[in-house]
Design an enzyme around this catalytic site. Structure first.
Site, PDB file in Angstrom:
ATOM      1  N   LEU A 111       0.838  -1.206   0.000  1.00  0.00           N
ATOM      2  CA  LEU A 111       0.000   0.000   0.000  1.00  0.00           C
ATOM      3  C   LEU A 111       0.871   1.254   0.000  1.00  0.00           C
ATOM      4  CD1 LEU A 111      -3.008   1.059   0.368  1.00  0.00           C
ATOM      5  CD2 LEU A 111      -2.344   1.426   2.725  1.00  0.00           C
TER       6      LEU A 111
ATOM      7  N   HIS B 140     -16.447  -0.115   1.579  1.00  0.00           N
ATOM      8  CA  HIS B 140     -16.548   0.816   0.451  1.00  0.00           C
ATOM      9  C   HIS B 140     -17.995   1.066   0.013  1.00  0.00           C
ATOM     10  CE1 HIS B 140     -12.338   0.583   0.446  1.00  0.00           C
ATOM     11  NE2 HIS B 140     -12.148  -0.345  -0.453  1.00  0.00           N
TER      12      HIS B 140
ATOM     13  N   ARG C 100     -14.311  -3.785 -15.168  1.00  0.00           N
ATOM     14  CA  ARG C 100     -13.943  -3.053 -13.950  1.00  0.00           C
ATOM     15  C   ARG C 100     -14.797  -1.802 -13.893  1.00  0.00           C
ATOM     16  NH1 ARG C 100     -10.213   1.228 -12.795  1.00  0.00           N
ATOM     17  NH2 ARG C 100      -9.952   1.326 -10.521  1.00  0.00           N
TER      18      ARG C 100
ATOM     19  N   MET D  27     -28.524  10.105 -17.077  1.00  0.00           N
ATOM     20  CA  MET D  27     -29.905   9.855 -16.743  1.00  0.00           C
ATOM     21  C   MET D  27     -30.533   9.181 -17.956  1.00  0.00           C
ATOM     22  SD  MET D  27     -31.970  11.464 -14.279  1.00  0.00           S
ATOM     23  CE  MET D  27     -31.710  13.206 -14.130  1.00  0.00           C
TER      24      MET D  27
HETATM   25  P1  NDP Z   1       1.646  -5.556   3.376  1.00  0.00           P
HETATM   26  O1  NDP Z   1       1.342  -6.995   3.534  1.00  0.00           O
HETATM   27  O2  NDP Z   1       2.456  -5.129   2.217  1.00  0.00           O
HETATM   28  O3  NDP Z   1       2.279  -5.059   4.753  1.00  0.00           O
HETATM   29  C1  NDP Z   1       2.829  -3.782   4.945  1.00  0.00           C
HETATM   30  C2  NDP Z   1       4.098  -3.916   5.778  1.00  0.00           C
HETATM   31  O4  NDP Z   1       3.739  -4.401   7.060  1.00  0.00           O
HETATM   32  C3  NDP Z   1       5.071  -4.929   5.208  1.00  0.00           C
HETATM   33  O5  NDP Z   1       5.958  -4.344   4.308  1.00  0.00           O
HETATM   34  C4  NDP Z   1       5.752  -5.449   6.444  1.00  0.00           C
HETATM   35  O6  NDP Z   1       6.839  -4.577   6.743  1.00  0.00           O
HETATM   36  C5  NDP Z   1       4.724  -5.277   7.554  1.00  0.00           C
HETATM   37  N1  NDP Z   1       4.075  -6.559   7.863  1.00  0.00           N
HETATM   38  C6  NDP Z   1       3.514  -7.431   7.014  1.00  0.00           C
HETATM   39  N2  NDP Z   1       2.992  -8.483   7.671  1.00  0.00           N
HETATM   40  C7  NDP Z   1       3.223  -8.262   8.976  1.00  0.00           C
HETATM   41  C8  NDP Z   1       2.923  -8.975  10.166  1.00  0.00           C
HETATM   42  N3  NDP Z   1       2.261 -10.126  10.139  1.00  0.00           N
HETATM   43  N4  NDP Z   1       3.305  -8.435  11.339  1.00  0.00           N
HETATM   44  C9  NDP Z   1       3.952  -7.265  11.381  1.00  0.00           C
HETATM   45  N5  NDP Z   1       4.273  -6.561  10.284  1.00  0.00           N
HETATM   46  C10 NDP Z   1       3.915  -7.035   9.094  1.00  0.00           C
HETATM   47  O7  NDP Z   1       0.245  -4.795   3.444  1.00  0.00           O
HETATM   48  P2  NDP Z   1      -0.342  -3.705   2.478  1.00  0.00           P
HETATM   49  O8  NDP Z   1       0.658  -2.640   2.262  1.00  0.00           O
HETATM   50  O9  NDP Z   1      -0.936  -4.385   1.316  1.00  0.00           O
HETATM   51  O10 NDP Z   1      -1.558  -3.132   3.335  1.00  0.00           O
HETATM   52  C11 NDP Z   1      -1.373  -2.375   4.513  1.00  0.00           C
HETATM   53  C12 NDP Z   1      -2.738  -2.056   5.101  1.00  0.00           C
HETATM   54  O11 NDP Z   1      -3.514  -1.361   4.149  1.00  0.00           O
HETATM   55  C13 NDP Z   1      -3.538  -3.296   5.443  1.00  0.00           C
HETATM   56  O12 NDP Z   1      -4.326  -3.028   6.548  1.00  0.00           O
HETATM   57  C14 NDP Z   1      -4.394  -3.506   4.198  1.00  0.00           C
HETATM   58  O13 NDP Z   1      -5.533  -4.232   4.452  1.00  0.00           O
HETATM   59  C15 NDP Z   1      -4.700  -2.071   3.831  1.00  0.00           C
HETATM   60  N6  NDP Z   1      -5.013  -1.862   2.424  1.00  0.00           N
HETATM   61  C16 NDP Z   1      -4.173  -2.289   1.430  1.00  0.00           C
HETATM   62  C17 NDP Z   1      -4.477  -2.043   0.096  1.00  0.00           C
HETATM   63  C18 NDP Z   1      -3.539  -2.444  -1.007  1.00  0.00           C
HETATM   64  O14 NDP Z   1      -3.852  -2.167  -2.165  1.00  0.00           O
HETATM   65  N7  NDP Z   1      -2.406  -3.053  -0.729  1.00  0.00           N
HETATM   66  C19 NDP Z   1      -5.726  -1.360  -0.289  1.00  0.00           C
HETATM   67  C20 NDP Z   1      -6.521  -0.929   0.834  1.00  0.00           C
HETATM   68  C21 NDP Z   1      -6.165  -1.186   2.131  1.00  0.00           C
HETATM   69  P3  NDP Z   1       8.148  -5.051   7.499  1.00  0.00           P
HETATM   70  O15 NDP Z   1       8.205  -6.539   7.472  1.00  0.00           O
HETATM   71  O16 NDP Z   1       9.260  -4.392   6.752  1.00  0.00           O
HETATM   72  O17 NDP Z   1       7.972  -4.489   8.860  1.00  0.00           O
HETATM   73  C1  BG6 Z   2      -9.231  -2.206  -1.678  1.00  0.00           C
HETATM   74  C2  BG6 Z   2      -9.483  -3.672  -1.688  1.00  0.00           C
HETATM   75  O1  BG6 Z   2      -9.710  -1.640  -0.507  1.00  0.00           O
HETATM   76  O2  BG6 Z   2      -9.912  -1.613  -2.787  1.00  0.00           O
HETATM   77  C3  BG6 Z   2      -9.031  -4.302  -2.991  1.00  0.00           C
HETATM   78  O3  BG6 Z   2      -8.771  -4.274  -0.613  1.00  0.00           O
HETATM   79  C4  BG6 Z   2      -9.645  -3.583  -4.172  1.00  0.00           C
HETATM   80  O4  BG6 Z   2      -9.379  -5.668  -3.023  1.00  0.00           O
HETATM   81  C5  BG6 Z   2      -9.451  -2.078  -4.040  1.00  0.00           C
HETATM   82  O5  BG6 Z   2      -9.015  -4.062  -5.342  1.00  0.00           O
HETATM   83  C6  BG6 Z   2     -10.227  -1.349  -5.111  1.00  0.00           C
HETATM   84  O6  BG6 Z   2      -9.942   0.022  -5.065  1.00  0.00           O
HETATM   85  P1  BG6 Z   2     -10.151   0.921  -6.360  1.00  0.00           P
HETATM   86  O7  BG6 Z   2      -9.953   2.293  -5.876  1.00  0.00           O
HETATM   87  O8  BG6 Z   2      -9.141   0.453  -7.360  1.00  0.00           O
HETATM   88  O9  BG6 Z   2     -11.542   0.637  -6.834  1.00  0.00           O
END
Ligand code: NDP
Ligand code: BG6
Length: 504
Positions: A43, A271, A364, A402
């Site tokens: 993210l 969402h 999409r 519409m």
């Molecule tokens: P990641 O799995 O990439 O985790 C982010 C970072 O957290 C990792 O780089 C790692 O960093 C650390 N991490 C991962 N797993 C663990 C663990 N089990 N315990 C402790 N640290 C951990 O997650 P995302 O970046 O995909 O998502 C982050 C948040 O955002 C989540 O809550 C996700 O649901 C939410 N989110 C993500 C979206 C996406 O598109 N990716 C969209 C919307 C929401 P390190 O090991 O270096 O500490």
């Molecule tokens: C995230 C979901 O919150 O929203 C994903 O975890 C999904 O599964 C994404 O793909 C969609 O976002 P957007 O802005 O691309 O519609």
């Protein structure tokens, strides 16, 4: 860097000032430290840093005040973090802006549950504050938790213990948390209590990026600034409302995460419902634009939603989903769901709100479709009439149109379905629509909580879905297989038809 070198256009606000005043936020200045926790993750690189770069490029982050810190366990140098994110930052052509932005970023590595790492982070932030000669009171610290929710409690505790802004004289510390916020009512409430013991509600920003989308933000204006809609927006005129999210790709490497949550927790509960789309379509007019007044109305409408029955749910799972090695072979996790919500109040009694979301479908798209009732005493009924339908397309290609019946041009008195079309690409050529994350991060800096989820909104959203989710988790409601690239299970279309939706 002195302000003279600051080449990007300086702007003060995304909104017009009267709206900002109404919505209750006050412009603030002073040293600003933005800390991205989980900076090594998906993210952070795909959304958080690009949104920060866009804000910087457009002049919303003043390099005389701002510093950005990445924090995670992975050992990285500042330069290695910059290399990881560089490719995700748009406007690569503006090499000058890009390199100045990257220089604002520092990386601190450390664990999420020990004071030692957070003390180092605090020292790095303080050094920055001192270097910018910030008076202690004016320091602003924004912590963005781009992390799995399992570590939110320990991270919040560490921030509270080691990293708060150092004075009561002004400035602030704010925490941005990502979804999923809990897995059901109990876990969400537990998380809320853990964080709530450390921070006031006014410091917590629960992000739902759909709230930052342009046409979601337009809903209030559309509904309450247009005389057209006021008398029509009710059970007397509206036959059904559909809120649809479709993706034409599957879980793509996120199978492990997804299997634990499923499409209802990933998309529908937040969402499409929670605080976002359904609330804005169905809520009553708030007494003002103050964030609390708007959020009060959202909570009220959510409280009027009646329990979901299994007959009004269709779940699906695309074929091939379980090929992901992180997904169990017997997984029942839905990658598709259609569910009907019913709102028990004077405005909406009897109107089905159909929420539909799916992955690996044929397109999409995210849209709201408001279908009106047939014309009473229709004198054109011998000719096939479509229904009036108002469509708000959130993405891609933002548009509102519409569908209406007009006379077919020509000598014959024939009717035909046509559209009044407001496609943003055509109407607002050259206007760039900000990314949802850009807007929301800017709101956190301004202290505007309107587009964030309040604790009671979250609670009532979980109350609506938790019983159904528990039945799914126990395998009592089964997911029907569907072909990737299809419309999802045919049973979903049958449910739509039963709910009175007419394909126009
Ligand atoms: P990641 O799995 O990439 O985790 C982010 C970072 O957290 C990792 O780089 C790692 O960093 C650390 N991490 C991962 N797993 C663990 C663990 N089990 N315990 C402790 N640290 C951990 O997650 P995302 O970046 O995909 O998502 C982050 C948040 O955002 C989540 O809550 C996700 O649901 C939410 N989110 C993500 C979206 C996406 O598109 N990716 C969209 C919307 C929401 P390190 O090991 O270096 O500490
Ligand atoms: C995230 C979901 O919150 O929203 C994903 O975890 C999904 O599964 C994404 O793909 C969609 O976002 P957007 O802005 O691309 O519609």
């Amino acid at each position: 860097m002195g302000s003279g070198e600051w080449h990007v256009e300086k702007r003060s606000t995304l909104r017009n000032d009267s709206f900002v005043k109404e919505s209750g936020s006050a412009p603030e200045t002073g040293c600003l430290s933005i800390v991205v926790l989980g900076a090594s993750g998906d993210l952070a690189k795909k959304k958080t840093f690009p949104a920060l770069f866009n804000l910087y490029r457009q002049g919303f982050l003043n390099p005389d005040e701002v510093h950005i810190f990445g924090y995670a366990r992975t050992k990285l140098s500042d330069e290695e973090l910059r290399d990881r994110i560089r490719g995700y930052l748009v406007d690569q052509k503006n090499a000058d802006a890009l390199s100045k932005f990257l220089q604002l970023i520092k990386y601190v590595s450390g664990p999420y549950d020990s004071e030692e790492g957070f003390q180092r982070l605090d020292r790095a932030i303080s050094e920055h504050e001192i270097s910018k000669r910030s008076s202690e009171g004016s320091s602003r610290r924004l912590f963005y938790l781009a992390l799995p929710p399992s570590v939110y409690p320990s991270v919040c505790k560490m921030i509270k213990t080691c990293c708060m802004n150092k004075s009561d004289l002004g400035g602030w510390t704010r925490i941005v948390v990502e979804k999923p916020f809990g897995k059901d009512l109990d876990s969400a409430e537990q998380l809320s209590s853990q964080i709530g013991e450390l921070f006031d509600e006014s410091q917590i920003y629960r992000i739902d990026h759909y709230l930052g989308k342009e046409l979601v933000q337009n809903m209030l204006v559309l509904r309450f600034a247009n005389r057209f809609f006021l008398p029509l927006w009710n059970r007397d005129n509206i036959e059904n409302v559909q809120i649809v999210f479709r993706e034409d790709f599957g879980t793509e490497g996120r199978g492990g995460y997804f299997d634990e949550y499923g499409i209802i927790r990933d998309i529908i509960q937040n969402h499409l419902l929670q605080a976002s789309v359904l609330c804005l379509v169905a809520m009553e007019k708030p007494i003002s634009l103050k964030p609390e007044h708007i959020r009060d109305e959202k909570v009220k409408v959510l409280q009027s939603v009646v329990p979901i029955t299994d007959e009004e749910v269709v779940l699906g799972q695309y074929e091939g989903y379980r090929d992901d090695p992180t997904v169990p072979d017997d997984s029942n996790t839905p990658t598709f769901a259609t569910t009907i919500l019913r709102i028990h109040n004077e405005r909406w009694e009897g109107v089905p709100f159909i929420l539909k979301a799916g992955k690996a479908l044929n397109s999409r798209k995210a849209e709201i479709r408001i279908q009106f009732k047939d014309v009473p005493g229709d004198i054109f009924r011998c000719q096939k009439q479509g229904r009036n339908e108002f469509v708000i397309r959130l993405q891609p290609s933002e548009a509102m149109y519409m569908k209406l019946t007009v006379k077919q041009p020509g000598l014959e008195m024939q009717t035909v379905q046509s559209e009044l079309d407001l496609s943003y690409g055509q109407r607002y050529q050259g206007v760039s629509i900000p990314e949802a994350y850009e807007r929301l991060i800017l709101d956190t800096i301004k202290g505007d909580q309107q587009h964030f989820v309040r604790r009671d909104e979250l609670k009532v959203a979980w109350e609506i879905f938790t019983p159904l989710l528990h039945r799914i988790d126990k395998g009592e409601v089964k997911s029907i297989p569907y072909k990737p690239g299809s419309r999802g299970p045919k049973e979903a279309d049958q449910l739509l038809e039963k709910a009175g939706y007419l394909q126009t």
